[in-house]
Design a protein around this motif. Sequence first.
Motif, PDB file in Angstrom:
ATOM      1  N   UNK A  51       0.822  -1.203   0.000  1.00 30.49           N
ATOM      2  CA  UNK A  51       0.000   0.000   0.000  1.00 30.49           C
ATOM      3  C   UNK A  51       0.858   1.255   0.000  1.00 30.49           C
ATOM      4  N   UNK A  52       1.925   1.253   0.804  1.00 30.63           N
ATOM      5  CA  UNK A  52       2.745   2.453   0.889  1.00 30.63           C
ATOM      6  C   UNK A  52       3.471   2.742  -0.426  1.00 30.63           C
ATOM      7  N   UNK A  53       3.847   1.687  -1.152  1.00 34.66           N
ATOM      8  CA  UNK A  53       4.488   1.872  -2.458  1.00 34.66           C
ATOM      9  C   UNK A  53       3.478   2.416  -3.459  1.00 34.66           C
ATOM     10  N   UNK A  54       2.281   1.835  -3.451  1.00 31.85           N
ATOM     11  CA  UNK A  54       1.214   2.313  -4.334  1.00 31.85           C
ATOM     12  C   UNK A  54       0.926   3.789  -4.087  1.00 31.85           C
ATOM     13  N   UNK A  55       0.791   4.177  -2.824  1.00 28.89           N
ATOM     14  CA  UNK A  55       0.486   5.569  -2.496  1.00 28.89           C
ATOM     15  C   UNK A  55       1.624   6.499  -2.898  1.00 28.89           C
ATOM     16  N   UNK A  56       2.855   6.029  -2.729  1.00 31.69           N
ATOM     17  CA  UNK A  56       4.003   6.840  -3.142  1.00 31.69           C
ATOM     18  C   UNK A  56       3.994   7.066  -4.646  1.00 31.69           C
TER      19      UNK A  56
END
Length: 397
Positions: free
Chosen positions: A176-181
């Motif tokens: 999720x954090x990679x997607x949001x970044x």
Amino acid sequence: MLRTNETSQPELFTKEFTQNPYPVYEKLRENNPIFKIMFPNGEFGWMITRYEDAVEVLKDNRFSKDMVKLFGPDQQNIFVHNMLFADPPDHRRLRGLVQKAFTPRTIEGMRSHIQQIADDLLDNLDSPDKMNLIDEFAFPLPIIVISEILGVPVEDQDKFRLWSNSIIDATSDVPVEVFEQHIQEFTDYLNAWFAKTRVETGDDLISQLVMAEEAGEQLTEEELISVVALLIIAGHETTVNLIGNGVLALLEHPEQRDLLISKPELIHNAVEEMLRYNGPVEFSTSRWASEDIDFHGHQIAKGELVIVALDSADRDEQKFKDADVFDITREKSPHLAFGKGIHLCLGAPLARLEGEIAISTLLRRFPDMQLQEDVHELEWRPGMIVRGLKEIPVKFK
């Protein structure tokens, strides 16, 4: 036996299913063609697997694409303000703003330039004996083309691939954090690009969209970002997998490859068969019931998700004779690779032309091309939308 309205299907979304979903689809069409399931993102919804049912859903305006209208705004989703996720009349307005850049006449005028791009890519391979078909040819060709249409610097194509892959595969193994970044990086890039375009207007499509927005057309800032993001991603994802899946089908069916080499005029039929046989978009994008719907005896409640298994519909024996046979002499079929109805893929003429040029050029230059490894060892991309391989290593005899 697969049970009606079964909410878990152990055969679906496994590694084995991703490798070859078609036997499972055949069982579903026969025994459970309309059923409710939990999708990989944890959301429950309906899956449609037969051709006639699929066409009905794709053309029925009771199945809405406008998630904002149904569920309210989602500030985290920059992709919901474009024609793909709009109902009339907004759909007509948004599509009309970009339609002129993708007319068959406009696209046909690009033929010689696309041919030059294909030749240049193959002239500059890292090795004269082998290549990774995806990385060295199938990906760069359409991203160069769409970059030129939009006015994006070609040197940014690797960024687009990173962002695109992350967004397309968001329902699978992307943290999720990679997607949001990546969403933030993508949004920041677009905003900077729009700001520059407002100062230095050109003849590209982005300049046209920005000027239309400034001239009082109905594009909001969110719509501008969403439309451009859609064009960047959809403008190349379909073609990458059309080329990759199409070449794979030829390599798995050498008699069809030899036929196409001996009769290159069959390339139009061949591309249509590639789109039908192992289409680049496995599932439709989301639709939601805008009201309670009795759909062939199944009670679909207002707000429930409905997904069409496009690749299943295109193997439906009730619609296509010898549906599991790859036959490039098959007459042009009414396949659903580009959808149906008002949401028919805007870039279909461009994808077809790029596919024809790419595959014809490969066969002309490397008629003895072969896979470097066993087809069962090839890794398919995860996710709920595209169907395509991560890599296709080939060698030239």
